[in-house]
Design a protein around this motif. Structure first.
Motif, PDB file in Angstrom:
ATOM      1  N   SER A 240       0.828  -1.209   0.000  1.00 48.03           N
ATOM      2  CA  SER A 240       0.000   0.000   0.000  1.00 48.03           C
ATOM      3  C   SER A 240       0.860   1.256   0.000  1.00 48.03           C
ATOM      4  CB  SER A 240      -0.930   0.000   1.219  1.00 48.03           C
ATOM      5  OG  SER A 240      -1.822  -1.092   1.180  1.00 48.03           O
ATOM      6  N   LEU A 241       1.924   1.248   0.807  1.00 44.76           N
ATOM      7  CA  LEU A 241       2.811   2.414   0.862  1.00 44.76           C
ATOM      8  C   LEU A 241       3.529   2.620  -0.471  1.00 44.76           C
ATOM      9  CD1 LEU A 241       4.376   2.004   4.423  1.00 44.76           C
ATOM     10  CD2 LEU A 241       2.640   3.661   3.708  1.00 44.76           C
ATOM     11  N   ARG A 242       3.887   1.514  -1.122  1.00 48.51           N
ATOM     12  CA  ARG A 242       4.539   1.613  -2.424  1.00 48.51           C
ATOM     13  C   ARG A 242       3.588   2.250  -3.447  1.00 48.51           C
ATOM     14  NH1 ARG A 242       5.410  -3.338  -3.054  1.00 48.51           N
ATOM     15  NH2 ARG A 242       7.322  -3.388  -1.798  1.00 48.51           N
ATOM     16  N   GLU A 243       2.314   1.867  -3.378  1.00 45.47           N
ATOM     17  CA  GLU A 243       1.322   2.455  -4.284  1.00 45.47           C
ATOM     18  C   GLU A 243       1.165   3.947  -4.024  1.00 45.47           C
ATOM     19  OE1 GLU A 243      -2.157   0.173  -3.569  1.00 45.47           O
ATOM     20  OE2 GLU A 243      -1.459  -1.601  -4.668  1.00 45.47           O
ATOM     21  N   VAL A 244       1.136   4.322  -2.736  1.00 42.86           N
ATOM     22  CA  VAL A 244       1.021   5.748  -2.394  1.00 42.86           C
ATOM     23  C   VAL A 244       2.236   6.514  -2.902  1.00 42.86           C
ATOM     24  CG1 VAL A 244       1.014   7.404  -0.487  1.00 42.86           C
ATOM     25  CG2 VAL A 244      -0.470   5.387  -0.399  1.00 42.86           C
ATOM     26  N   SER A 245       3.439   5.957  -2.646  1.00 40.80           N
ATOM     27  CA  SER A 245       4.647   6.670  -3.059  1.00 40.80           C
ATOM     28  C   SER A 245       4.738   6.801  -4.580  1.00 40.80           C
ATOM     29  CB  SER A 245       5.890   5.954  -2.508  1.00 40.80           C
ATOM     30  OG  SER A 245       6.012   4.671  -3.064  1.00 40.80           O
ATOM     31  N   GLU A 246       4.273   5.781  -5.317  1.00 42.28           N
ATOM     32  CA  GLU A 246       4.305   5.865  -6.778  1.00 42.28           C
ATOM     33  C   GLU A 246       3.335   6.927  -7.288  1.00 42.28           C
ATOM     34  OE1 GLU A 246       6.387   4.600  -8.802  1.00 42.28           O
ATOM     35  OE2 GLU A 246       7.438   3.452  -7.260  1.00 42.28           O
ATOM     36  N   ALA A 272      17.625  22.771 -19.778  1.00 47.57           N
ATOM     37  CA  ALA A 272      18.274  21.520 -20.178  1.00 47.57           C
ATOM     38  C   ALA A 272      19.278  21.032 -19.137  1.00 47.57           C
ATOM     39  CB  ALA A 272      18.975  21.716 -21.520  1.00 47.57           C
ATOM     40  N   SER A 273      19.761  21.970 -18.291  1.00 48.64           N
ATOM     41  CA  SER A 273      20.769  21.588 -17.291  1.00 48.64           C
ATOM     42  C   SER A 273      20.156  21.085 -15.998  1.00 48.64           C
ATOM     43  CB  SER A 273      21.669  22.805 -16.987  1.00 48.64           C
ATOM     44  OG  SER A 273      20.931  23.804 -16.288  1.00 48.64           O
ATOM     45  N   LEU A 274      18.843  21.190 -15.879  1.00 38.86           N
ATOM     46  CA  LEU A 274      18.182  20.787 -14.632  1.00 38.86           C
ATOM     47  C   LEU A 274      17.582  19.390 -14.755  1.00 38.86           C
ATOM     48  CD1 LEU A 274      16.374  24.137 -13.719  1.00 38.86           C
ATOM     49  CD2 LEU A 274      18.590  23.303 -12.901  1.00 38.86           C
ATOM     50  N   ASP A 275      17.646  18.659 -13.648  1.00 39.83           N
ATOM     51  CA  ASP A 275      17.099  17.297 -13.629  1.00 39.83           C
ATOM     52  C   ASP A 275      16.361  17.101 -12.310  1.00 39.83           C
ATOM     53  OD1 ASP A 275      16.540  14.671 -14.244  1.00 39.83           O
ATOM     54  OD2 ASP A 275      18.452  13.922 -13.463  1.00 39.83           O
ATOM     55  N   PRO A 276      15.070  16.832 -12.307  1.00 38.70           N
ATOM     56  CA  PRO A 276      14.306  16.646 -11.065  1.00 38.70           C
ATOM     57  C   PRO A 276      14.853  15.471 -10.255  1.00 38.70           C
ATOM     58  CG  PRO A 276      12.840  16.872 -12.955  1.00 38.70           C
ATOM     59  CD  PRO A 276      14.215  16.693 -13.502  1.00 38.70           C
ATOM     60  N   GLN A 277      15.008  15.647  -8.956  1.00 43.50           N
ATOM     61  CA  GLN A 277      15.488  14.595  -8.055  1.00 43.50           C
ATOM     62  C   GLN A 277      14.329  14.111  -7.183  1.00 43.50           C
ATOM     63  OE1 GLN A 277      18.753  13.345  -8.128  1.00 43.50           O
ATOM     64  NE2 GLN A 277      18.763  14.604  -9.986  1.00 43.50           N
ATOM     65  N   ILE A 278      13.787  12.940  -7.517  1.00 44.29           N
ATOM     66  CA  ILE A 278      12.652  12.372  -6.773  1.00 44.29           C
ATOM     67  C   ILE A 278      13.087  11.005  -6.252  1.00 44.29           C
ATOM     68  CG2 ILE A 278      10.250  11.639  -6.892  1.00 44.29           C
ATOM     69  CD1 ILE A 278       9.936  13.509  -9.304  1.00 44.29           C
ATOM     70  N   PRO A 279      13.086  10.791  -4.934  1.00 41.14           N
ATOM     71  CA  PRO A 279      13.581   9.525  -4.375  1.00 41.14           C
ATOM     72  C   PRO A 279      12.739   8.331  -4.794  1.00 41.14           C
ATOM     73  CG  PRO A 279      12.461  10.797  -2.685  1.00 41.14           C
ATOM     74  CD  PRO A 279      12.590  11.697  -3.874  1.00 41.14           C
ATOM     75  N   ASP A 280      13.414   7.200  -4.929  1.00 43.49           N
ATOM     76  CA  ASP A 280      12.711   5.954  -5.229  1.00 43.49           C
ATOM     77  C   ASP A 280      11.833   5.566  -4.035  1.00 43.49           C
ATOM     78  OD1 ASP A 280      12.949   2.687  -5.001  1.00 43.49           O
ATOM     79  OD2 ASP A 280      12.680   3.406  -7.055  1.00 43.49           O
ATOM     80  N   SER A 281      10.704   4.925  -4.315  1.00 50.58           N
ATOM     81  CA  SER A 281       9.761   4.592  -3.245  1.00 50.58           C
ATOM     82  C   SER A 281      10.391   3.694  -2.183  1.00 50.58           C
ATOM     83  CB  SER A 281       8.515   3.914  -3.829  1.00 50.58           C
ATOM     84  OG  SER A 281       8.864   2.715  -4.482  1.00 50.58           O
TER      85      SER A 281
END
Length: 508
Positions: A240-246, A272-281
């Protein structure tokens, strides 16, 4: 399945096999460093296979045994309330009786042997066929079993299942030559049976007396934090937490993409020089979300700031609650609660309350409770049938406490035998036993006499010559008489020993 007995051999102080009978409530009593905790820890090794509190190592092998070249620790457990059937070979149903895996008493006796390296071998001790034509069938591959059937001209209705082939071979013998023997059961060809048996064994949980009690211990900080970890490890909740984080990740990626699109309109090179940093679930620390959970007392004082007795009481309560949860979630398993010295840091009132709670717990279906204790207070709130006296006189032994085996049948006597507890209450019991039997004069005969100043009516005094036992008894019952030096603990102990010796000799 429930435990009937455990036998320990070549493990720590147990150089020879020592059998401990286990009831629904089993309380091990004895002096320090006598081997009480060793019994509970041996069971943790047996049931939890190094994944519990205790991990076996080479230092656990009894030193005198090692010197004799005996290099294997042996821990065995005998079980009752056995499963009516086992499913092995896919869908083939068999029974322990049909597999000749029961003792003469119809119990299951599982033996584990550990080498110095800690490697484990598992055996079943049973009344089993020893005839050369039908022994060791559990060690044979299905192709070997088929060959035996063919060689003996036997007819088997289902040659695809090992249990059916074994049954056919045994049925075809005129004499099985049944005898007590051991069958190695965890090897590849018998692994299916062992896996089935393991699935029916009790859940064993050990609460140790030297469990951490410092403020840095997570469980003392608050057992709720431990509960958070266990809850978050539940596979359903993790899904369930994995689904929420995704879902959160998808929304964040959408916000980041739209932001960069707008930035690209203004400054393509910067976008072009920027890259979003979003942690893996999987890297998210969900426990931090609940780090403020806890149980606080008066005026919000946290548990880790309370006294050691309160902290330990909460820990034992948490242990019991978690063990009960595992029992509910186990799908019908029995459970064994093993607790070392529940009296530690506890007021006598709490000791009595804990004893009553654990005694009631042992009466629940599928539940056994094992305790070690140094507390006469706990012993006095129990009955003889649940007590096991651990002693090391002529040899290491663990025995039931039977009233008829004691000089004087009382729980004060158990406290004296187990802990060397010399009390005025026990002294009174022994004296009353001798006096009510009409033997007090015989007891006094030829005993050394000492002076005692007695207060007479009107306040006058008189010096009398009496035995040490009478001296102690008078002072116990007349503390207002201050004309005599107070008896010492040594005096009390000697008087108790004298009366015990007289009772043993008088009433063999």
């Amino acid at each position: 399945m429930k435990m009937k007995a455990v036998t320990i051999n070549r493990f720590r102080g147990y150089a020879d096999p020592v059998r401990v009978e286990i009831d629904d409530l089993c309380v091990l009593v004895g002096r320090n460093d006598i081997g009480k905790s060793t019994v509970l820890e041996a069971l943790d090794i047996f049931f939890n296979e190094g994944k519990g509190c205790i991990k076996i190592d080479k230092e656990d092998l009894n030193k005198s045994c090692l010197a004799q070249g005996l290099d294997q620790i042996e821990i065995s457990v005998e079980f009752t309330e056995l499963p009516p059937s086992l499913v092995i070979d896919a869908t083939n149903t068999t029974t322990l009786e049909a597999e000749y895996l029961l003792t003469a008493d119809r119990t299951l006796h599982v033996v584990k042997r550990f080498s110095v390296s800690g490697k484990e071998k598992v055996f079943i001790r049973a009344v089993h066929p020893t005839n050369a034509g039908c022994n060791d069938l559990h060690q044979k591959k299905i192709s070997d079993l088929r060959k035996i059937v063919d060689d003996q001209n036997l007819t088997c209705m289902d040659r695809s299942r090992s249990a059916e082939l074994r049954r056919t071979i045994w049925a075809g013998q005129s004499d099985l030559a049944l005898s007590d023997c051991e069958i190695e059961i965890a090897k590849e060809d018998s692994k299916a049976i062992w896996e089935q048996l393991r699935s029916h064994m009790p859940l064993y949980t050990l609460f140790q007396s030297d469990r951490k009690n410092a403020e840095s211990d997570d469980e003392v900080q608050d057992p709720m934090r431990v509960a958070v970890r266990e809850i978050l490890n539940d596979p359903t909740i993790r899904t369930s937490l994995r689904e929420v984080s995704e879902r959160v990740r998808a929304r964040l990626e959408d916000v980041a993409d739209r932001t960069l699109d707008k930035l690209h309109e203004l400054n393509p090179q910067l976008a072009a020089s920027l890259d979003p940093q979003i942690p893996d679930s999987e890297s998210l620390k969900w426990s931090d979300v609940f780090k403020s959970v806890g149980i606080s007392g008066d005026m919000g004082i946290p548990i880790n700031k309370r006294g050691s007795g309160v902290k330990r009481l909460v820990l034992i309560s948490f242990f019991r609650a978690e063990a009960e949860r595992r029992l509910v979630e186990s799908g019908g398993h029995s459970v064994v609660y093993a607790i070392e010295e529940p009296e530690t840091s506890q007021h006598p009132e709490h000791q009595r309350g804990l004893t009553a709670a654990l005694r009631a717990l042992s009466q629940a279906a599928g539940t056994q409770v094992l305790l070690t204790t140094h507390s006469p207070e706990i012993v006095k709130n129990l009955t003889f049938d649940c007590l096991r006296l651990v002693a090391n006189d002529a040899q290491q032994r663990v025995s039931r406490v039977e009233p008829g085996e004691l000089p004087y049948p009382s729980l004060n006597e158990v406290s004296f035998a187990a802990f060397g507890e010399s009390t005025a209450e026990y002294h009174d019991e022994l004296y009353a036993h001798i006096e009510s039997s009409g033997d007090i004069d015989a007891y006094r005969t030829n005993k050394p006499l000492i002076s005692y100043t007695k207060i007479l009516r009107g306040g006058a005094t008189r010096v009398e010559q009496i035995t040490l036992t009478d001296y102690v008894r008078h002072q116990i019952h007349h503390p207002e008489n201050t004309h005599n030096p107070r008896f010492s603990l040594t005096d009390l102990h000697k008087s108790i020993l004298d009366m015990r010796a007289f009772i043993r000799a008088r009433y063999p």
